[in-house]
Write a protein that holds these residues in place. Structure first.
Motif, PDB file in Angstrom:
ATOM      1  N   PHE A 132      16.481   3.593  12.761  1.00  0.00           N
ATOM      2  CA  PHE A 132      17.453   4.373  13.538  1.00  0.00           C
ATOM      3  C   PHE A 132      17.097   4.420  15.016  1.00  0.00           C
ATOM      4  CE2 PHE A 132      18.686   5.880   9.304  1.00  0.00           C
ATOM      5  CZ  PHE A 132      20.062   5.762   9.428  1.00  0.00           C
ATOM      6  N   TRP A 133      15.820   4.445  15.368  1.00  0.00           N
ATOM      7  CA  TRP A 133      15.466   4.372  16.778  1.00  0.00           C
ATOM      8  C   TRP A 133      15.954   3.061  17.391  1.00  0.00           C
ATOM      9  CZ3 TRP A 133       9.737   6.396  17.599  1.00  0.00           C
ATOM     10  CH2 TRP A 133       9.746   7.802  17.502  1.00  0.00           C
ATOM     11  N   LEU A 134      15.821   1.974  16.666  1.00  0.00           N
ATOM     12  CA  LEU A 134      16.251   0.673  17.177  1.00  0.00           C
ATOM     13  C   LEU A 134      17.771   0.585  17.266  1.00  0.00           C
ATOM     14  CD1 LEU A 134      13.717  -1.493  15.181  1.00  0.00           C
ATOM     15  CD2 LEU A 134      13.779  -1.277  17.671  1.00  0.00           C
ATOM     16  N   ALA A 135      18.468   1.203  16.298  1.00  0.00           N
ATOM     17  CA  ALA A 135      19.927   1.149  16.305  1.00  0.00           C
ATOM     18  C   ALA A 135      20.522   2.036  17.399  1.00  0.00           C
ATOM     19  CB  ALA A 135      20.473   1.562  14.941  1.00  0.00           C
ATOM     20  N   TYR A 136      19.826   3.105  17.760  1.00  0.00           N
ATOM     21  CA  TYR A 136      20.363   4.051  18.747  1.00  0.00           C
ATOM     22  C   TYR A 136      19.481   4.126  19.983  1.00  0.00           C
ATOM     23  CZ  TYR A 136      23.711   5.077  15.200  1.00  0.00           C
ATOM     24  OH  TYR A 136      24.719   4.934  14.287  1.00  0.00           O
ATOM     25  N   ALA A 137      18.831   3.004  20.295  1.00  0.00           N
ATOM     26  CA  ALA A 137      17.991   2.931  21.491  1.00  0.00           C
ATOM     27  C   ALA A 137      18.723   3.339  22.766  1.00  0.00           C
ATOM     28  CB  ALA A 137      17.411   1.528  21.633  1.00  0.00           C
ATOM     29  N   PRO A 138      20.006   3.014  22.942  1.00  0.00           N
ATOM     30  CA  PRO A 138      20.692   3.459  24.164  1.00  0.00           C
ATOM     31  C   PRO A 138      20.715   4.984  24.313  1.00  0.00           C
ATOM     32  CG  PRO A 138      21.928   1.685  23.144  1.00  0.00           C
ATOM     33  CD  PRO A 138      20.859   2.066  22.166  1.00  0.00           C
ATOM     34  N   TYR A 139      20.735   5.697  23.211  1.00  0.00           N
ATOM     35  CA  TYR A 139      20.705   7.166  23.277  1.00  0.00           C
ATOM     36  C   TYR A 139      19.298   7.680  23.564  1.00  0.00           C
ATOM     37  CZ  TYR A 139      25.473   7.669  21.519  1.00  0.00           C
ATOM     38  OH  TYR A 139      26.839   7.630  21.383  1.00  0.00           O
ATOM     39  N   LEU A 140      18.279   6.886  23.210  1.00  0.00           N
ATOM     40  CA  LEU A 140      16.893   7.324  23.369  1.00  0.00           C
ATOM     41  C   LEU A 140      16.267   6.862  24.676  1.00  0.00           C
ATOM     42  CD1 LEU A 140      15.536   6.557  19.775  1.00  0.00           C
ATOM     43  CD2 LEU A 140      16.615   8.648  20.610  1.00  0.00           C
ATOM     44  N   LEU A 141      16.840   5.863  25.293  1.00  0.00           N
ATOM     45  CA  LEU A 141      16.256   5.271  26.500  1.00  0.00           C
ATOM     46  C   LEU A 141      17.245   5.297  27.651  1.00  0.00           C
ATOM     47  CD1 LEU A 141      14.499   2.233  24.789  1.00  0.00           C
ATOM     48  CD2 LEU A 141      13.375   4.258  25.764  1.00  0.00           C
ATOM     49  N   SER A 142      17.955   6.409  27.775  1.00  0.00           N
ATOM     50  CA  SER A 142      18.969   6.510  28.828  1.00  0.00           C
ATOM     51  C   SER A 142      18.365   6.967  30.146  1.00  0.00           C
ATOM     52  CB  SER A 142      20.068   7.495  28.375  1.00  0.00           C
ATOM     53  OG  SER A 142      21.106   7.562  29.318  1.00  0.00           O
ATOM     54  N   ARG A 143      17.344   7.819  30.089  1.00  0.00           N
ATOM     55  CA  ARG A 143      16.722   8.356  31.303  1.00  0.00           C
ATOM     56  C   ARG A 143      15.895   7.287  32.026  1.00  0.00           C
ATOM     57  NH1 ARG A 143      15.555  13.989  31.758  1.00  0.00           N
ATOM     58  NH2 ARG A 143      13.584  13.381  32.700  1.00  0.00           N
ATOM     59  N   ARG A 144      15.857   7.385  33.301  1.00  0.00           N
ATOM     60  CA  ARG A 144      14.963   6.522  34.081  1.00  0.00           C
ATOM     61  C   ARG A 144      13.624   7.248  34.228  1.00  0.00           C
ATOM     62  NH1 ARG A 144      17.383   2.227  36.392  1.00  0.00           N
ATOM     63  NH2 ARG A 144      19.658   2.186  36.430  1.00  0.00           N
ATOM     64  N   ASP A 145      12.918   7.338  33.142  1.00  0.00           N
ATOM     65  CA  ASP A 145      11.639   8.042  33.085  1.00  0.00           C
ATOM     66  C   ASP A 145      10.631   7.059  32.500  1.00  0.00           C
ATOM     67  OD1 ASP A 145       9.407   9.572  32.268  1.00  0.00           O
ATOM     68  OD2 ASP A 145      10.639  11.378  32.110  1.00  0.00           O
ATOM     69  N   ALA A 146       9.832   6.442  33.370  1.00  0.00           N
ATOM     70  CA  ALA A 146       8.915   5.386  32.944  1.00  0.00           C
ATOM     71  C   ALA A 146       7.875   5.900  31.960  1.00  0.00           C
ATOM     72  CB  ALA A 146       8.240   4.759  34.163  1.00  0.00           C
ATOM     73  N   ASP A 147       7.409   7.139  32.139  1.00  0.00           N
ATOM     74  CA  ASP A 147       6.398   7.670  31.247  1.00  0.00           C
ATOM     75  C   ASP A 147       6.950   7.842  29.831  1.00  0.00           C
ATOM     76  OD1 ASP A 147       4.483   7.771  33.238  1.00  0.00           O
ATOM     77  OD2 ASP A 147       5.021   9.817  33.833  1.00  0.00           O
ATOM     78  N   TYR A 148       8.136   8.425  29.741  1.00  0.00           N
ATOM     79  CA  TYR A 148       8.762   8.627  28.436  1.00  0.00           C
ATOM     80  C   TYR A 148       9.062   7.291  27.774  1.00  0.00           C
ATOM     81  CZ  TYR A 148      12.696   9.338  25.220  1.00  0.00           C
ATOM     82  OH  TYR A 148      13.533   9.310  24.144  1.00  0.00           O
ATOM     83  N   ARG A 149       9.646   6.364  28.497  1.00  0.00           N
ATOM     84  CA  ARG A 149       9.982   5.050  27.950  1.00  0.00           C
ATOM     85  C   ARG A 149       8.718   4.358  27.430  1.00  0.00           C
ATOM     86  NH1 ARG A 149      14.007   1.055  28.705  1.00  0.00           N
ATOM     87  NH2 ARG A 149      15.177   2.566  29.928  1.00  0.00           N
ATOM     88  N   SER A 150       7.658   4.401  28.231  1.00  0.00           N
ATOM     89  CA  SER A 150       6.415   3.758  27.830  1.00  0.00           C
ATOM     90  C   SER A 150       5.842   4.396  26.575  1.00  0.00           C
ATOM     91  CB  SER A 150       5.397   3.823  28.975  1.00  0.00           C
ATOM     92  OG  SER A 150       4.174   3.233  28.596  1.00  0.00           O
ATOM     93  N   ALA A 151       5.873   5.727  26.523  1.00  0.00           N
ATOM     94  CA  ALA A 151       5.352   6.425  25.351  1.00  0.00           C
ATOM     95  C   ALA A 151       6.133   6.075  24.094  1.00  0.00           C
ATOM     96  CB  ALA A 151       5.377   7.925  25.590  1.00  0.00           C
TER      97      ALA A 151
END
Length: 546
Positions: A132-151
């Motif tokens: 589900f994370w892979l299917a809804y990645a656009p909802y999980l990776l919308s912010r321009r937050d490098a720390d969150y994305r990397s984590a």
């Protein structure tokens, strides 16, 4: 519900993130998004946007949700930790509207569980979460937050390594399939995963081979799990498409066969027949799954291991459980339902089983859930008020049905099936046989229940039996004056008449658990009598009046 940006900013202090940065590895990325074509439940998504998660009669206020203390072993905890609710969120909200909630929930989960291997890292849970994370990645990776994305991405990579080592530790059946499916999808779509793809595909093939009959049905014989299997394979199919890889033919065949088996236990109202502790489920959710999974198949009518035989003619559908209960290691909620039937006319269910709560046992009155697994809770014969397969005090299945014999035939007049089980041989020296025929005009079902002596055991005194036909909610029955028949009326089908011989007909109260887990009051036709050591038989008939 706020976006929780303060929580996301704390991710920069995670030890895991600091270690990954210190190693100087190139940043991870997704090579594609596995588009989920199954549409979620909009109403549940709107409840999420309003800050509440509802499931099985329980409610969680998302703002106060403590991921660290939410037990993933409970049904409610498993649902939340699995992140399947992202599908419902997407059904109710665009990416712009839904991403703040999705990112807040995911960020707080990472803070609670991303840096340590704990109960939330169970292989099956990780498999579901990754799908589900892979299917809804656009909802999980919308912010321009490098720390969150990397984590997030580095936690997914760490989860992939964890699954590669522990996938076979998941319980056999659907949990193990889910674990390996999640790893396979991650290997396809995470930039660091391609080297593990062959291993992941091999693990998934092993998991399927050990859990799925060659006719497509799961060995747990659970329609609810069967629907989840189709869902898992559909999400994986989307991951292959997103990665521009050909979907392996073996997985395509497994998915199509799984869907055929699922169709085989679907009734005329497009809900499931109720077996193995499950209920009819959601009509809308099942329709969305069948439409969006990517597989196409016709209903499985003559199964082998799956065991649910289907007779159909001009809108009348009859399903019978013609196999032993599932093996103990695969039966999370097994039932003593051998030779029980369900019957529908068009979109109207007529004869049902009482069903079960699925995973949400707590939604029912105390003590009822075990009773719903008994033979008496199913539309079949019960001898001396004894289960055809024992249900142990710990909930596991004991001794009982070991073999079911089956013969089936079709001709210009009718479809026929004749089967028998040995569940009452050990205790009573009796073999229970059930013969069914459905006329090709769909207007008549004839049945014959037989008790025949077998083995050394001999009953000394006559033993009572009861043959039950649990009626669907809203179906009325009016007994005839001679006590051998009834007129059956329902809101969605023409009247049917019922007749029997060899037993006395009684009308009793019953219950059924509907697709939302709610207990519904209904009625049951009960044919009662006694059988001697010589055996006996009872004939019965359902006939549509027009």
């Amino acid at each position: 519900m706020t976006s929780g940006g303060g929580g996301l900013s704390k991710l920069a202090t995670l030890p895991l993130l600091q270690r990954l940065k210190a190693r100087g590895k190139p940043p991870l990325r997704l090579v594609g998004v596995a588009r989920d074509h199954v549409i979620g439940t909009k109403a549940r998504g709107e409840q999420l946007l309003a800050g509440r998660f509802l499931s099985g009669g329980e409610a969680v206020e998302l703002a106060a949700l403590d991921w660290a203390s939410l037990d993933p072993a409970t049904p409610l905890g498993s649902e939340l930790h699995g992140f399947g609710w992202l599908r419902d969120l997407a059904a109710a909200a665009t990416r712009e509207r839904g991403a703040p909630l999705a990112e807040d929930m995911t960020g707080r989960w990472l803070l609670a569980h991303g840096a340590k291997v704990d109960a939330a890292w169970a292989p099956a849970l990780w498999g579901e979460r990754l799908l589900f994370w892979l299917a809804y990645a656009p909802y999980l990776l919308s912010r321009r937050d490098a720390d969150y994305r990397s984590a997030l991405l580095n936690t997914m990579a760490r989860a992939a390594r964890h699954l590669a080592a522990t996938g076979d530790e998941a319980a056999p059946g659907l949990p193990r399939i889910t674990a390996w499916a999640g790893l396979t999808a991650t290997c396809l779509l995470l930039s660091s995963g391609s080297a593990k793809l062959a291993r992941a595909e091999s693990g998934l093939s092993r998991a399927l081979a050990s859990a799925q009959y060659d006719d497509g049905g799961l060995m747990s014989r659970s329609p609810a799990e069967q629907a989840a299997l189709v869902d898992r394979l559909g999400l994986l199919r989307a991951a292959y498409a997103a990665a521009r890889h050909d979907f392996p033919q073996g997985l395509e065949d497994a998915g199509a066969a799984a869907l055929a088996a699922l169709h085989g236990v679907t009734m005329g109202d497009n809900t499931l027949s109720a077996w193995q502790g499950g209920n009819e489920g959601s009509r809308a959710a099942l329709a969305a799954l069948i439409e969006g999974c990517g597989f196409r198949a016709r209903p499985l009518r003559t199964p082998r291991g799956w065991g649910y035989h289907r007779l159909s003619a001009l809108g009348t559908i009859l399903v019978i459980d013609a196999a032993p209960p599932p093996a103990r290691k695969l039966a999370r909620i097994g039932s003593a339902s051998t030779l029980a039937i369900e019957l529908s006319d068009g979109q109207q269910k007529l004869v049902v089983n009482c069903g079960g709560p699925g995973p949400h046992v707590g939604s029912l009155p105390e003590g009822l859930a075990p009773a719903l697994r008994t033979t008496a809770a199913h539309s079949t014969l019960t001898l001396a008020d004894t289960n055809s397969t024992a249900i142990q005090p710990d909930g596991s299945l004991g001794k009982g049905v070991e073999e079911v014999t089956i013969s089936r035939s079709e001709d210009n007049d009718a479809s026929r099936i004749d089967c028998a089980h040995d569940g009452y041989v050990r205790g009573f020296g009796m073999l229970h046989g059930r013969a069914l025929s459905l006329g090709n005009d769909g207007k008549e079902i004839r049945g014959l229940d037989r008790l025949a002596p077998k083995g050394r055991k001999k009953i000394r005194e006559d033993v009572p039996f009861a043959i039950r036909f649990h009626l669907a909610p809203g179906v009325e029955a009016v007994p005839t004056a001679d006590g051998l028949g009834a007129l059956i009326r329902s809101p969605g089908a023409p009247p049917w008449s019922f007749r029997c011989r060899g037993a006395q007909l009684e009308l009793e109260e019953s219950v059924m658990v509907d697709g939302s887990g709610t207990l519904r009051s209904t009625l049951q036709l009960v044919l009662v009598g006694e059988v001697s050591h010589l055996g006996g038989e009872v004939g019965w008939q359902f006939r549509r009046s027009s």
